[in-house]
Motif scaffolding. Structure first.
Motif, PDB file in Angstrom:
ATOM      1  N   ALA A 296       0.828  -1.210   0.000  1.00  0.00           N
ATOM      2  CA  ALA A 296       0.000   0.000   0.000  1.00  0.00           C
ATOM      3  C   ALA A 296       0.863   1.262   0.000  1.00  0.00           C
TER       4      ALA A 296
ATOM      5  N   GLN B 273       4.135  10.350   2.152  1.00  0.00           N
ATOM      6  CA  GLN B 273       4.042   8.948   1.773  1.00  0.00           C
ATOM      7  C   GLN B 273       5.409   8.278   1.739  1.00  0.00           C
TER       8      GLN B 273
ATOM      9  N   HIS C  91       0.940   3.958  -3.010  1.00  0.00           N
ATOM     10  CA  HIS C  91       0.507   5.322  -2.711  1.00  0.00           C
ATOM     11  C   HIS C  91       1.612   6.337  -3.006  1.00  0.00           C
ATOM     12  N   TYR C  92       2.865   5.942  -2.762  1.00  0.00           N
ATOM     13  CA  TYR C  92       3.953   6.862  -3.048  1.00  0.00           C
ATOM     14  C   TYR C  92       4.126   7.059  -4.553  1.00  0.00           C
TER      15      TYR C  92
ATOM     16  N   GLU D  19       1.855   6.654  -6.720  1.00  0.00           N
ATOM     17  CA  GLU D  19       0.667   7.398  -7.142  1.00  0.00           C
ATOM     18  C   GLU D  19       0.836   8.885  -6.854  1.00  0.00           C
ATOM     19  N   ALA D  20       1.428   9.227  -5.701  1.00  0.00           N
ATOM     20  CA  ALA D  20       1.648  10.630  -5.358  1.00  0.00           C
ATOM     21  C   ALA D  20       2.616  11.285  -6.339  1.00  0.00           C
TER      22      ALA D  20
END
Length: 438
Positions: free
Chosen positions: A360, A427, A364-365, A367-368
């Motif tokens: 996750a 993140q 998420h990183y 994605e950021a």
């Protein structure tokens, strides 16, 4: 034309604008971490627990040393009545030596006890390691929490800067629209719409300033400072490390090796194994070497007795076997086995949680980082759209609502870029916390 402020450029302006502030109001993330660690009460408690565990380990090691005792006694004795014809008849009183005393020492050394002493030392070592891992986990939590507050404050400060610039720009544009209204070029509704937008922007600025106040308070509390003590975050550069240099499997391997949560779970499994072995050793024999020497008066231990001081010593091996342990230890052993199996299952659960958490945080990183690139492109497109609509509006070729929408879109794109940059950094620290590298 308005231009995008990068975080680095913004902080440079912020630093210049705040140059009159006291030097002690400037804080880098590293300084925030140092002060948060210094004032965190959980870490202080953890340090005391580490000290206690180190002492208990030393105490367990001291069990290998021989046990030495010194003893002495003094007593006064009465003469001895002998009831030759029963207690209801007068006795014959035999005089005895009326005082007795003794002094001596004795020592014993455990030679074998089923390996209990050695395992107890191993247990204390693992317990110390578990406390150290818990301390490191608490430290990582404090650092991540501090970083989250730090970058939240940084984000709010930049949003404030962007909003202030937007208000200044809108007020300048309001003046231009006012001139057009006086000349009868635009309707009064355009003037009112612009004033309404500026009013909303000022309300947004008030909300951002309140968020700044809360962020400052959160950081000051975690650093042990007064709630509203001046605080300006200082960041020379935000370096967003690309995660692609390491794959998900690489991060997972690092987590299994360095994650403090995973280490704690492993410590519990090891402790349950050692405790099971301790319980099993309850039925094993115990072998001690013992020795003693002492002086006693009078000599009444061996015949013939003597009214004199005498000394005697002894040395030998003592062996004992807990026969009742063969049946009394049965259920203790079953409970220890169940506890060991329970910890093994918990360890597998923790392994699954670590694997899910790393996945996750990694996604998420990445994605950021993608959001940052999208936000940059959106700013370019929104800037160009605003340029076109502004020219067409003042040439009476488009409506004010279109112009206001374009301005709002550009401001929102800048907000999105700031949020994406700060979110990516947070993140990144979350990923580092999970894999045990923060």
């Amino acid at each position: 034309m308005r231009h995008q402020l990068s975080i680095v450029y913004f902080l440079g302006l912020l630093f210049c604008n705040q140059s009159g502030h006291a030097q002690d109001s400037l804080f880098t993330l590293q300084v925030v971490w140092e002060k948060a660690i210094e004032h965190n009460k959980e870490l202080k408690v953890g340090a005391l627990e580490v000290g206690k565990s180190e002492v208990l380990l030393k105490d367990a090691k001291s069990e290998r040393l021989p046990e030495i005792n010194a003893n002495g006694s003094y007593s006064r004795l009465t003469n001895m009545p002998i009831y030759e014809h029963g207690i209801f008849h007068g006795p014959t009183v035999v005089p005895v030596i009326n005082q007795s005393y003794s002094i001596g020492t004795e020592a014993s050394l455990n030679l074998y006890h089923g390996g209990k002493t050695r395992r107890e030392i191993s247990i204390k070592k693992v317990e110390l390691e578990a406390i150290l891992n818990q301390q490191q986990l608490s430290l990582a939590d404090v650092k991540f929490k501090s970083a989250s507050y730090f970058y939240a404050l940084l984000r709010n400060l930049q949003l404030k800067e962007l909003t202030v610039q937007e208000i200044a720009y809108e007020e300048k544009q309001l003046t231009e629209i006012g001139h057009l209204y006086k000349n009868g070029t635009v309707l009064k509704s355009d003037l009112l719409r612009m004033e309404l937008k500026i009013s909303n922007q000022k309300m947004l600025l008030s909300e951002i300033e309140n968020n700044i106040t809360l962020s400052v308070q959160q950081l000051n509390i975690i650093m042990g400072r007064a709630d509203q003590a001046p605080l300006d975050p200082v960041v020379k550069n935000i370096e967003l490390v690309e995660p692609y240099a390491l794959s998900y499997d690489d991060y997972l391997a690092i987590a299994y090796k360095n994650s403090f949560e995973f280490r704690l779970s492993d410590n519990r499994v090891v402790l349950s194994d050692l405790n099971l072995k301790q319980v099993k050793s309850n039925i094993l024999p115990k072998v001690d070497f013992f020795t003693s020497y002492g002086y006693t008066y009078p000599q009444s231990q061996f015949y013939p007795y003597s009214d004199a001081l005498f000394g005697i010593g002894q040395a030998g091996i003592k062996v004992s076997m807990p026969i009742s342990g063969l049946y009394l230890n049965k259920y203790k052993k079953e409970a220890a086995v169940l506890k060991r199996n329970e910890q093994a299952v918990h360890h597998e659960i923790k392994q699954d949680e670590i694997r899910t958490g790393v996945r996750a945080a990694y996604l998420h990183y990445t994605e950021a980082l993608q959001r940052i690139e999208v936000a940059k492109k959106n700013i370019i497109q929104a800037t160009e759209a605003l340029r076109i609509l502004k020219a067409s509006y003042f040439n009476q070729q488009s409506l004010l609502t279109d112009l206001l929408d374009a301005e709002t879109q550009l401001l929102q794109s800048k907000f999105d870029l700031t949020s994406a940059q700060v979110g990516a950094q947070v993140q990144f620290y979350e990923l580092q916390r999970i894999v045990g590298k923060i």
